[in-house]
Write a protein that holds these residues in place. Sequence first.
Motif, short mmCIF file in Angstrom:
data_model
loop_
_atom_site.label_atom_id
_atom_site.label_comp_id
_atom_site.label_asym_id
_atom_site.label_seq_id
_atom_site.Cartn_x
_atom_site.Cartn_y
_atom_site.Cartn_z
N GLN A 1 0.82 -1.22 0.00
CA GLN A 1 0.00 0.00 0.00
C GLN A 1 0.85 1.26 0.00
OE1 GLN A 1 -3.64 0.25 2.03
NE2 GLN A 1 -3.59 -1.87 2.73
N LEU A 2 1.90 1.22 0.72
CA LEU A 2 2.71 2.43 0.84
C LEU A 2 3.45 2.73 -0.45
CD1 LEU A 2 2.71 4.17 3.30
CD2 LEU A 2 4.95 3.29 3.89
N LEU A 3 3.75 1.70 -1.23
CA LEU A 3 4.43 1.92 -2.48
C LEU A 3 3.60 2.76 -3.44
CD1 LEU A 3 6.23 -1.45 -3.21
CD2 LEU A 3 7.26 0.79 -2.83
N LYS A 4 2.28 2.80 -3.19
CA LYS A 4 1.42 3.63 -4.05
C LYS A 4 1.61 5.11 -3.72
CE LYS A 4 -2.05 -0.03 -4.17
NZ LYS A 4 -3.41 -0.44 -3.77
N LEU A 5 2.24 5.39 -2.57
CA LEU A 5 2.41 6.79 -2.15
C LEU A 5 3.88 7.25 -2.24
CD1 LEU A 5 0.21 6.75 1.06
CD2 LEU A 5 -0.41 7.67 -1.17
N PHE A 6 4.76 6.32 -1.88
CA PHE A 6 6.15 6.71 -1.82
C PHE A 6 6.98 5.76 -2.65
CE2 PHE A 6 5.37 9.73 1.47
CZ PHE A 6 4.40 9.17 2.28
N ASN A 7 8.00 6.27 -3.24
CA ASN A 7 8.93 5.37 -3.90
C ASN A 7 9.63 4.50 -2.87
OD1 ASN A 7 8.35 6.38 -6.45
ND2 ASN A 7 9.89 8.00 -6.26
N ASP A 8 9.96 5.09 -1.76
CA ASP A 8 10.65 4.36 -0.69
C ASP A 8 9.74 4.38 0.53
OD1 ASP A 8 13.90 4.74 1.02
OD2 ASP A 8 12.23 3.31 1.28
N PRO A 9 9.30 3.21 0.97
CA PRO A 9 8.37 3.20 2.12
C PRO A 9 8.96 3.89 3.34
CG PRO A 9 8.53 1.02 1.13
CD PRO A 9 9.57 1.87 0.47
N MET A 10 10.25 3.88 3.44
CA MET A 10 10.84 4.46 4.64
C MET A 10 10.71 5.97 4.65
SD MET A 10 11.44 1.86 6.21
CE MET A 10 11.94 2.77 7.64
N GLN A 11 10.28 6.55 3.51
CA GLN A 11 10.05 7.98 3.53
C GLN A 11 8.89 8.35 4.43
OE1 GLN A 11 9.42 8.82 -0.62
NE2 GLN A 11 11.55 9.43 -0.93
N SER A 12 8.08 7.37 4.76
CA SER A 12 6.95 7.64 5.64
C SER A 12 7.38 7.71 7.11
CB SER A 12 5.88 6.56 5.48
OG SER A 12 6.43 5.29 5.84
N ILE A 13 8.56 7.22 7.42
CA ILE A 13 9.06 7.28 8.79
C ILE A 13 10.03 8.44 8.87
CG2 ILE A 13 10.13 6.05 10.69
CD1 ILE A 13 7.53 4.80 9.63
N ILE A 14 9.63 9.46 9.58
CA ILE A 14 10.47 10.66 9.66
C ILE A 14 11.66 10.43 10.59
CG2 ILE A 14 10.53 13.06 10.42
CD1 ILE A 14 7.65 13.31 9.41
N GLY A 15 11.37 9.81 11.69
CA GLY A 15 12.49 9.63 12.61
C GLY A 15 12.15 8.70 13.76
N LEU A 16 13.19 8.04 14.23
CA LEU A 16 13.05 7.21 15.44
C LEU A 16 14.28 7.47 16.29
CD1 LEU A 16 11.67 5.01 17.12
CD2 LEU A 16 13.03 3.34 15.85
N HIS A 17 14.06 7.98 17.44
CA HIS A 17 15.19 8.22 18.35
C HIS A 17 14.71 8.06 19.78
CE1 HIS A 17 13.35 12.23 17.62
NE2 HIS A 17 13.50 12.38 18.93
N LYS A 18 15.64 8.15 20.64
CA LYS A 18 15.34 8.07 22.07
C LYS A 18 15.79 9.38 22.72
CE LYS A 18 15.35 3.88 24.87
NZ LYS A 18 16.13 2.78 25.43
N ILE A 19 14.93 9.90 23.56
CA ILE A 19 15.34 11.06 24.34
C ILE A 19 15.35 10.66 25.81
CG2 ILE A 19 14.51 12.77 22.71
CD1 ILE A 19 12.14 13.18 24.72
N PHE A 20 16.07 11.42 26.60
CA PHE A 20 16.24 11.05 28.01
C PHE A 20 15.53 12.02 28.92
CE2 PHE A 20 19.04 7.45 27.68
CZ PHE A 20 19.40 7.51 26.36
N ALA A 21 14.30 12.27 28.51
CA ALA A 21 13.40 13.06 29.34
C ALA A 21 12.01 12.53 29.09
CB ALA A 21 13.49 14.54 28.98
N GLN A 22 11.23 12.46 30.12
CA GLN A 22 9.88 11.95 29.98
C GLN A 22 9.04 12.93 29.16
OE1 GLN A 22 8.11 9.03 31.24
NE2 GLN A 22 6.72 9.95 29.75
N PRO A 23 8.56 12.52 27.98
CA PRO A 23 7.75 13.45 27.20
C PRO A 23 6.37 13.61 27.81
CG PRO A 23 7.87 11.32 26.10
CD PRO A 23 8.76 11.24 27.30
N THR A 24 5.72 14.69 27.41
CA THR A 24 4.36 14.93 27.87
C THR A 24 3.40 14.11 27.03
OG1 THR A 24 4.96 17.19 28.47
CG2 THR A 24 2.62 16.70 28.28
#
Lengths: 145, 837
Positions: B569-592
């Motif tokens: 399904q995603l290939l119908k929108l993006f050439n590279d499916p990973m373009q749909s994932i902007i970022g994955l990281h870890k921060i060391f503060a409790q988010p709201t």
Amino acid sequence: MQIVLYNNLSEKNKLNKTLQNAYELNGALKEETSVLNPDVLIEIENPTNFNYAYIPEFGRYYFIKGFTSVRNGLWRISLDVDVLYSFKDEILNLSGIVSNSETNGADNYLNGDVWKSKVKETTSIINFPSGLSENGHFILITAGG
Amino acid sequence: MEILASGITTGWGSQWETLANAINSYYGGGVDSAQYQRVVQMLNSGEYTMEEMDAIIGNIPEFSRTYNSAGELVQVSWKGSATTSNAGSSIASEINSNVTTATKSQFETAQTITKDAQTGTVTIGDTLTKYKTGQLAPTTAKGVFSSAIAGVTAAGVGITLAKTIDGALYNALPAFWDEHGMSAINPETWSYITAGENDFGSALFNLIFGIDPETNNPTAYIDETTFAYMTAYMISQGVFDIADEHASIDDTTGLPQSVIDALPLACSESLQFTGDYISGRGTGSDPASEYATITGSSPVYYYVIQDGSSIVAYACSLEPFTLDAYTHNRYGEYHTTHTGSKATYNNKEFYYCQADGASALDRVYYYTATPNILSFADRIECAYVILFGVHEEPQTIAGITDQPNGKRFNISGISDPSDINSVLNALKNQYPELWQDRYEISPDGETVIKYIPISLPTGGTGNQPTTDGASQTEPEVDISGEGSNVTDELIKTLIDMIQNAKTTEGMESDMQTPTQPVNPNPADTGSGSTPPAVIPTGTAKSLFAIYNPSQTEINNFGAWLWSPAFVDQLLKLFNDPMQSIIGLHKIFAQPTISGTDTIHVGYLDSGVSSNVVGAQYVTVSCGSVNLSEYFGNVFDYDPFTDVQIYLPFIGIEKLNTGDVMRGSIEVVYHVDVITGACLAEINVTRDLGGGTIYTYSGNCAVQYPISSGSYMGIVASLASIAGGVVGTIASGGALAPVAFGAVNGALNARTRVEHSGGFSGNSGAMGIKKPYLIITRPQTALADTFPMFNGYPANKSVVIGTCSGFIKCDKIHVENINATTEELSEIESLLKDGIII
């Protein structure tokens, strides 16, 4: 001229001298001698036990600089005025600004060359009560709302 | 942190902690102090429940508590490091940090307080001078000022004068230390020595508590006028009267009744024996001096018999002795040698002789007989009773007795107790050692007030104290807890004394926060605060979504991400499916967290539930610490003491010591959860003012590679290949969004010269997550006697006569002296080189 010999136990720069063993006698000024550094002839068996003198006529106290034996029982002593003890009362009334003081006016927070330390140091750590998260939290950002 | 075990005393134990902390915080403590160890000992006693301990610990700021999930107290910890404690109240709450006591004062200047007898004006002096037997010169010293109630003060004086006080006194005379009666002795002096009234309307007397630097045990000091006044009161009450003594002896066979009745009517060590002689004895128109030398192995006793109008002196001893008596009067000098003759009475052997001209003996008993009761024929019987009799000394006042082997106070020369000066002179003559270990203050540079050590009562309460172990020879109060003379009553008494000192006409004696100097020059307190930081709000929620998934949720999302359904399904929108994932990281503060939702990618629902981040910025407070002076002088500041701070994800930064010393330091992190950027604020509060003094930025995001491109971007960032990463951003290529965080980390990586290297988010994650201060202090090397040789630095206008000890003048006007020009120049030169007053 009357002269009183003493033993002075105090430091030279001490204002109030501690004098002992007062010995009063008469002496004669050597010709052309100054009031500040007089030479006095005295008849005494042996004055070398004394190191301090007072000449009431001059109103001054003196350190004995040296002894010269003129003949048996006659000595010439060389004196140097002690301005601190001679004018003690007037000095105590003087006003000024002290730069070093054992008591009055001492300030522990003024710089000075007296503050000496070793080349060694000690290190202390103070921890804050809390900090950032130890394990962290995932943040996932995806396109679209 | 130092972890302490459970168990803490209540009741007087909590009062003991209050006392220990009061002394500890004033003098500087830490885990090595005797007071701290005592508290540890009490905590380890296990005598009390955790609830009891919790209630008590909560009132002591030096300790922190940890609770389990059930809300139960499980741990008690000592705050601060072993060498630097945050003892005492928060610095941030103090009005004037300049008077905050240093944790360790090497140059101990106390705030001394005196009250003018005439005007009642309270003045604050500068320095306590401590005199101590064996020291060549007096030193500056420290003392804790407090007040004591009349009963404790008077009883302490009594103990110092070799009296023992027990509860029987108060059974018979419950108001023995009646202040009304005390004040009547000499009202003018009473007004001078009393410091005011406590909450109960009782008069207070200023005491200094000196602390032994090795044992940490306190000793109380009282000013000499109060000492003499209390003595005068006790004289008026008959405390020092010598009761009729009675001798009892087992074998009175053949002993004349007159001897039994008459001996010993008075036993008094009234003759002061100095070396081998006394002088000045004798009265009237024929004064004489007498002295004697004695050879003998046993003490020799001296007694006098008055037979009619004749008086003869005798000496006796258990062993042979020789007495050489010398008399010197206007007629000349006389020498007589007496040898003790052997005598036997009731099968007891001893030696005696006539002792005219021998008034000075060791262990002298001066015997006064009623005229005409005895005769010289009784001389042997008298010696027998003196040597073999048991002397009973009945109490003149119930509950007050003499300490065994104590040095008693002889009041024979005091005719009028209201003459306080005569009492004082008698005390000085009989107890010179007390003045050899004294404190002195000179609040106005002229008047000198002397404080001498006294032994405090260790039992009883309030105005009914008891000796209970205290003695004349042991004025120091043992608070170590092991073999100590501390009792509940003492603790309460001491605490009452220390903490009941009150404000009277501007007089303060608070051990935690000494009073402000009278004339600060110039203004020595700061003010104001920085404006508050306003964190921006709002985010483009329609363009991207931010989630805070757990590890499991990430795993599930990843499984869905690589499932055929998503890719198709995603290939119908993006050439590279990973373009749909902007970022994955870890921060060391409790988010709201604003709620939960399933993770959406584009319009696709992964079905994986996750927390949703509700705000882009989050604030984390790391708390605050107090930074107190350690030395209380220049050594606490640059260049001697260096202060650095470690900040997570930033590194170690140098702080200006003058900015943070005597202040409360708080660290606050602001974190951007999207990029991981963090801003560390260092807020310093001092003198009730302050704000953000330092700010440092960093990045606390750990990037996770979710594609080969993103991985390369992270590595490039860490390898400081900033150019390639920047180029990726500029091109707007597929790597740009993922590399953003990495670039941010590279751009914010800081290079530290002194203590740490670059701290990007990825490497910072491996570091310590809690900030801490690194304080480097010097090891001082000051000669103990340097004040007398060089003096302390000073910059003060003085009159020379108000100074004592060594002084050196910077500027001086030598005037009003009738001396020659040469002499005047020499005077000025000597004053500038330094003189001793």
